[in-house]
Write a protein that holds these residues in place. Structure first.
Motif, PDB file in Angstrom:
ATOM      1  N   PRO A 188       0.825  -1.209   0.000  1.00 56.88           N
ATOM      2  CA  PRO A 188       0.000   0.000   0.000  1.00 56.88           C
ATOM      3  C   PRO A 188       0.860   1.260   0.000  1.00 56.88           C
ATOM      4  CG  PRO A 188      -0.765  -1.568   1.652  1.00 56.88           C
ATOM      5  CD  PRO A 188       0.573  -2.055   1.178  1.00 56.88           C
ATOM      6  N   VAL A 189       0.403   2.279  -0.715  1.00 52.41           N
ATOM      7  CA  VAL A 189       1.113   3.550  -0.823  1.00 52.41           C
ATOM      8  C   VAL A 189       0.232   4.649  -0.251  1.00 52.41           C
ATOM      9  CG1 VAL A 189       2.273   5.176  -2.351  1.00 52.41           C
ATOM     10  CG2 VAL A 189       2.275   2.728  -2.900  1.00 52.41           C
ATOM     11  N   VAL A 190       0.745   5.352   0.753  1.00 58.39           N
ATOM     12  CA  VAL A 190       0.032   6.479   1.356  1.00 58.39           C
ATOM     13  C   VAL A 190       0.702   7.741   0.839  1.00 58.39           C
ATOM     14  CG1 VAL A 190      -0.824   7.505   3.483  1.00 58.39           C
ATOM     15  CG2 VAL A 190      -0.369   5.051   3.389  1.00 58.39           C
ATOM     16  N   ALA A 191      -0.048   8.558   0.102  1.00 58.97           N
ATOM     17  CA  ALA A 191       0.565   9.631  -0.681  1.00 58.97           C
ATOM     18  C   ALA A 191      -0.181  10.951  -0.560  1.00 58.97           C
ATOM     19  CB  ALA A 191       0.605   9.215  -2.154  1.00 58.97           C
ATOM     20  N   HIS A 192       0.551  12.029  -0.771  1.00 60.05           N
ATOM     21  CA  HIS A 192      -0.052  13.347  -0.930  1.00 60.05           C
ATOM     22  C   HIS A 192      -0.709  13.411  -2.311  1.00 60.05           C
ATOM     23  CE1 HIS A 192      -0.609  17.649  -0.507  1.00 60.05           C
ATOM     24  NE2 HIS A 192       0.047  17.863  -1.622  1.00 60.05           N
ATOM     25  N   PRO A 193      -1.915  13.957  -2.434  1.00 59.21           N
ATOM     26  CA  PRO A 193      -2.638  13.903  -3.711  1.00 59.21           C
ATOM     27  C   PRO A 193      -2.155  14.912  -4.754  1.00 59.21           C
ATOM     28  CG  PRO A 193      -3.980  15.031  -2.080  1.00 59.21           C
ATOM     29  CD  PRO A 193      -2.757  14.523  -1.348  1.00 59.21           C
ATOM     30  N   THR A 194      -0.915  14.751  -5.225  1.00 58.28           N
ATOM     31  CA  THR A 194      -0.489  15.544  -6.375  1.00 58.28           C
ATOM     32  C   THR A 194      -1.203  15.013  -7.615  1.00 58.28           C
ATOM     33  OG1 THR A 194       1.339  14.142  -7.139  1.00 58.28           O
ATOM     34  CG2 THR A 194       1.821  15.660  -5.315  1.00 58.28           C
ATOM     35  N   PRO A 195      -1.352  15.812  -8.665  1.00 58.16           N
ATOM     36  CA  PRO A 195      -2.001  15.302  -9.881  1.00 58.16           C
ATOM     37  C   PRO A 195      -1.333  14.046 -10.425  1.00 58.16           C
ATOM     38  CG  PRO A 195      -1.828  17.682  -9.992  1.00 58.16           C
ATOM     39  CD  PRO A 195      -1.050  17.250  -8.773  1.00 58.16           C
ATOM     40  N   GLY A 196       0.004  14.014 -10.387  1.00 61.20           N
ATOM     41  CA  GLY A 196       0.716  12.855 -10.897  1.00 61.20           C
ATOM     42  C   GLY A 196       0.456  11.602 -10.088  1.00 61.20           C
ATOM     43  N   LEU A 197       0.490  11.715  -8.753  1.00 57.63           N
ATOM     44  CA  LEU A 197       0.264  10.548  -7.908  1.00 57.63           C
ATOM     45  C   LEU A 197      -1.180  10.066  -7.997  1.00 57.63           C
ATOM     46  CD1 LEU A 197       2.413  11.498  -4.790  1.00 57.63           C
ATOM     47  CD2 LEU A 197       2.789   9.554  -6.321  1.00 57.63           C
ATOM     48  N   CYS A 198      -2.114  10.994  -8.121  1.00 62.00           N
ATOM     49  CA  CYS A 198      -3.512  10.579  -8.280  1.00 62.00           C
ATOM     50  C   CYS A 198      -3.678   9.789  -9.570  1.00 62.00           C
ATOM     51  CB  CYS A 198      -4.427  11.801  -8.278  1.00 62.00           C
ATOM     52  SG  CYS A 198      -4.618  12.573  -6.647  1.00 62.00           S
ATOM     53  N   GLU A 199      -2.985  10.218 -10.645  1.00 60.00           N
ATOM     54  CA  GLU A 199      -3.096   9.511 -11.919  1.00 60.00           C
ATOM     55  C   GLU A 199      -2.366   8.172 -11.880  1.00 60.00           C
ATOM     56  OE1 GLU A 199      -2.000  10.123 -16.657  1.00 60.00           O
ATOM     57  OE2 GLU A 199      -2.329  11.890 -15.388  1.00 60.00           O
ATOM     58  N   SER A 200      -1.198   8.131 -11.273  1.00 59.88           N
ATOM     59  CA  SER A 200      -0.409   6.894 -11.290  1.00 59.88           C
ATOM     60  C   SER A 200      -0.972   5.831 -10.347  1.00 59.88           C
ATOM     61  CB  SER A 200       1.053   7.181 -10.934  1.00 59.88           C
ATOM     62  OG  SER A 200       1.181   7.634  -9.598  1.00 59.88           O
ATOM     63  N   LEU A 201      -1.311   6.226  -9.135  1.00 58.00           N
ATOM     64  CA  LEU A 201      -1.754   5.254  -8.139  1.00 58.00           C
ATOM     65  C   LEU A 201      -3.221   4.880  -8.299  1.00 58.00           C
ATOM     66  CD1 LEU A 201       0.044   6.705  -4.983  1.00 58.00           C
ATOM     67  CD2 LEU A 201       0.820   4.852  -6.475  1.00 58.00           C
ATOM     68  N   GLY A 202      -4.036   5.816  -8.768  1.00 54.60           N
ATOM     69  CA  GLY A 202      -5.449   5.539  -8.967  1.00 54.60           C
ATOM     70  C   GLY A 202      -6.091   5.000  -7.697  1.00 54.60           C
ATOM     71  N   GLU A 203      -6.927   3.972  -7.851  1.00 54.92           N
ATOM     72  CA  GLU A 203      -7.612   3.389  -6.700  1.00 54.92           C
ATOM     73  C   GLU A 203      -6.671   2.536  -5.849  1.00 54.92           C
ATOM     74  OE1 GLU A 203     -11.163   1.373  -7.815  1.00 54.92           O
ATOM     75  OE2 GLU A 203     -12.086   3.166  -8.685  1.00 54.92           O
ATOM     76  N   GLY A 204      -5.438   2.362  -6.308  1.00 53.44           N
ATOM     77  CA  GLY A 204      -4.463   1.628  -5.512  1.00 53.44           C
ATOM     78  C   GLY A 204      -3.783   2.478  -4.463  1.00 53.44           C
ATOM     79  N   GLY A 205      -4.027   3.796  -4.461  1.00 56.37           N
ATOM     80  CA  GLY A 205      -3.377   4.695  -3.515  1.00 56.37           C
ATOM     81  C   GLY A 205      -4.286   5.100  -2.374  1.00 56.37           C
ATOM     82  N   LEU A 206      -3.677   5.471  -1.249  1.00 54.63           N
ATOM     83  CA  LEU A 206      -4.377   6.040  -0.103  1.00 54.63           C
ATOM     84  C   LEU A 206      -3.862   7.466   0.047  1.00 54.63           C
ATOM     85  CD1 LEU A 206      -3.792   2.944   2.174  1.00 54.63           C
ATOM     86  CD2 LEU A 206      -5.998   3.616   1.228  1.00 54.63           C
ATOM     87  N   PHE A 207      -4.736   8.455  -0.054  1.00 52.91           N
ATOM     88  CA  PHE A 207      -4.298   9.840  -0.175  1.00 52.91           C
ATOM     89  C   PHE A 207      -4.593  10.642   1.085  1.00 52.91           C
ATOM     90  CE2 PHE A 207      -4.960   8.332  -4.517  1.00 52.91           C
ATOM     91  CZ  PHE A 207      -3.723   8.629  -5.060  1.00 52.91           C
ATOM     92  N   VAL A 208      -3.537  11.325   1.573  1.00 49.33           N
ATOM     93  CA  VAL A 208      -3.618  12.180   2.750  1.00 49.33           C
ATOM     94  C   VAL A 208      -2.755  13.406   2.487  1.00 49.33           C
ATOM     95  CG1 VAL A 208      -3.252  12.366   5.243  1.00 49.33           C
ATOM     96  CG2 VAL A 208      -3.845  10.144   4.238  1.00 49.33           C
ATOM     97  N   ASP A 209      -3.251  14.588   2.808  1.00 46.23           N
ATOM     98  CA  ASP A 209      -2.470  15.800   2.634  1.00 46.23           C
ATOM     99  C   ASP A 209      -1.179  15.717   3.439  1.00 46.23           C
ATOM    100  OD1 ASP A 209      -1.650  18.738   3.432  1.00 46.23           O
ATOM    101  OD2 ASP A 209      -2.947  18.925   1.673  1.00 46.23           O
ATOM    102  N   ARG A 210      -0.074  16.152   2.846  1.00 45.42           N
ATOM    103  CA  ARG A 210       1.239  16.011   3.484  1.00 45.42           C
ATOM    104  C   ARG A 210       1.358  16.810   4.780  1.00 45.42           C
ATOM    105  NH1 ARG A 210       5.726  19.379   1.867  1.00 45.42           N
ATOM    106  NH2 ARG A 210       6.901  17.472   1.486  1.00 45.42           N
ATOM    107  N   ASN A 211       0.511  17.792   4.980  1.00 44.64           N
ATOM    108  CA  ASN A 211       0.550  18.584   6.213  1.00 44.64           C
ATOM    109  C   ASN A 211      -0.333  17.998   7.318  1.00 44.64           C
ATOM    110  OD1 ASN A 211       2.269  20.703   5.178  1.00 44.64           O
ATOM    111  ND2 ASN A 211       0.532  21.318   3.910  1.00 44.64           N
ATOM    112  N   ASP A 212      -1.057  16.935   7.010  1.00 42.97           N
ATOM    113  CA  ASP A 212      -1.973  16.323   7.966  1.00 42.97           C
ATOM    114  C   ASP A 212      -1.301  15.107   8.622  1.00 42.97           C
ATOM    115  OD1 ASP A 212      -4.095  15.360   9.415  1.00 42.97           O
ATOM    116  OD2 ASP A 212      -5.368  14.899   7.677  1.00 42.97           O
ATOM    117  N   LEU A 213      -0.462  15.365   9.602  1.00 43.92           N
ATOM    118  CA  LEU A 213       0.238  14.269  10.272  1.00 43.92           C
ATOM    119  C   LEU A 213      -0.730  13.358  11.013  1.00 43.92           C
ATOM    120  CD1 LEU A 213       3.396  16.075  11.672  1.00 43.92           C
ATOM    121  CD2 LEU A 213       3.313  14.398   9.832  1.00 43.92           C
ATOM    122  N   ASP A 214      -1.786  13.939  11.587  1.00 41.87           N
ATOM    123  CA  ASP A 214      -2.789  13.118  12.258  1.00 41.87           C
ATOM    124  C   ASP A 214      -3.417  12.145  11.266  1.00 41.87           C
ATOM    125  OD1 ASP A 214      -2.358  14.419  14.657  1.00 41.87           O
ATOM    126  OD2 ASP A 214      -4.031  15.807  14.403  1.00 41.87           O
ATOM    127  N   GLY A 215      -3.699  12.647  10.059  1.00 41.88           N
ATOM    128  CA  GLY A 215      -4.299  11.795   9.034  1.00 41.88           C
ATOM    129  C   GLY A 215      -3.385  10.654   8.626  1.00 41.88           C
TER     130      GLY A 215
END
Length: 344
Positions: free
Chosen positions: A271-298
């Motif tokens: 599993p990949v936990v990533a900041h939702p940049t346009p590139g990562l959203c396109e590459s990871l698709g539904e295989g990614g888990l997206f959390v804003d990089r400034n949200d440490l709690d998240g």
């Protein structure tokens, strides 16, 4: 693995071509995403019988030409005559900082020029727009859209004659392994999320973390008992030295035009936990888990959720499904045929 693109694939040229690339650095000394995308694109050209050479523009550790995965690499220290190679070339290719000088040589010697675009930063499109690009290669749909906006904004810019989308090719069976136990970050510079890894390691002392030194940038390497630091890794060793030790990959990058490391991890169902940049959203698709990089709690909530076996199994299933969707064979077949078409 077998051939990425068979030499007998439709559209193959009747004769071997001389493809000469000019870039600043190459593996095994320099292992960034752009360089490994280039290697993955040049390998099928070699497999189709073409002569492929990469000439370096910066000084490095090697002093003599060497082969890397079938590709001939000529270091700057070798002091060989690059213009002579250009004169004999059928196609010239470049990326990043070497595009302006290589384009000038392509125009001067009347050779078709291929420009590989790895990011949407203004110099990427500006350098290509100076003229002479016969084929522009974009690594994602969103990058091509950004390029179209650039050319619409600057109508005097010279558009490439042709363009193609080639998603950074990842041959899944070269990376697939049994996942390990660590939460991993590859390239620990601040823009890639080095401070995020450090903060999470402090918050989660019960979890093992892996900090892999990157090819560039200041590295944030926390001195904590639950953080193992790994030196810069050659791409051919990533499976054994990184992914075999990784349970979850972090990609809290401020910018990623695609995110090759994430796709490499998906090959193992990591599993990949990533900041939702346009590139990562396109590459990871539904295989990614997206959390804003400034949200440490998240980030902490998601990582602790993945400790539950059922949640982890579901994330693994989605990661593997996305990896299968990113089979590079169609992109590489189109790429090889586009290069071969430049000489017809």
């Amino acid at each position: 693995m077998g051939r990425a693109v068979p030499a007998s694939a439709p559209g193959g040229t009747a004769r071997p071509l001389s493809v000469v690339a000019r870039v600043h650095l190459m593996p095994p000394q320099h292992n960034a995403g752009a360089e490994h995308m280039l290697v993955s694109m040049l390998r099928p050209l070699v497999e189709r019988g073409h002569d492929v050479q990469v000439w370096l523009s910066r000084y490095g550790k090697a002093s003599e030409p060497y082969d890397y995965r079938g590709i001939r690499v000529v270091p700057l220290e070798a002091r060989l005559d690059f213009p002579s190679a250009v004169r004999k070339a059928d196609v010239l290719l470049s990326h990043l900082e070497c595009v302006p000088s290589t384009s000038a040589l392509a125009r001067g010697f009347g050779r078709p020029m291929v420009t590989i675009c790895h990011n949407t930063h203004r110099p990427t499109f500006r350098d290509m727009a100076a003229g002479g690009t016969a084929l522009a290669v974009y690594n994602s749909r969103w990058m091509k859209a950004e390029a179209e906006l650039f050319f619409a904004e600057y109508p005097k810019a010279v558009r490439p004659a042709e363009s193609l989308i080639v998603r950074p090719p990842v041959f899944a069976d070269e990376y697939a392994t049994k996942p390990g136990k660590a939460i991993t970050l590859i390239n620990c510079n601040p823009e890639k999320g080095g401070h995020v890894l450090a903060a999470l390691a402090r918050r989660m002392p019960d979890q093992q973390f892996l900090a892999v030194k990157g090819a560039y940038g200041e590295q944030v390497l926390p001195d904590l008992p639950n953080v193992e630091i790994v030196e810069h890794v050659d791409g051919q060793q990533m499976r054994e030295q990184v992914y075999a030790h990784t349970r979850v990959l972090l990609m809290p990058s401020s910018y990623e035009s695609w995110g090759r490391a994430g796709v490499e991890a998906l090959a193992s169902g990591i599993p990949v936990v990533a900041h939702p940049t346009p590139g990562l959203c396109e590459s990871l698709g539904e295989g990614g888990l997206f959390v804003d990089r400034n949200d440490l709690d998240g980030y902490e909530v998601v990582l602790r959720k993945l400790l539950a076996p059922a949640e982890y199994r579901l994330a693994v299933k989605r990661a593997r499904a996305r990896s299968a969707e990113l089979d590079p064979a169609p992109d590489l077949a189109a790429w090889c045929e586009a290069v071969e078409a430049l000489t017809r």
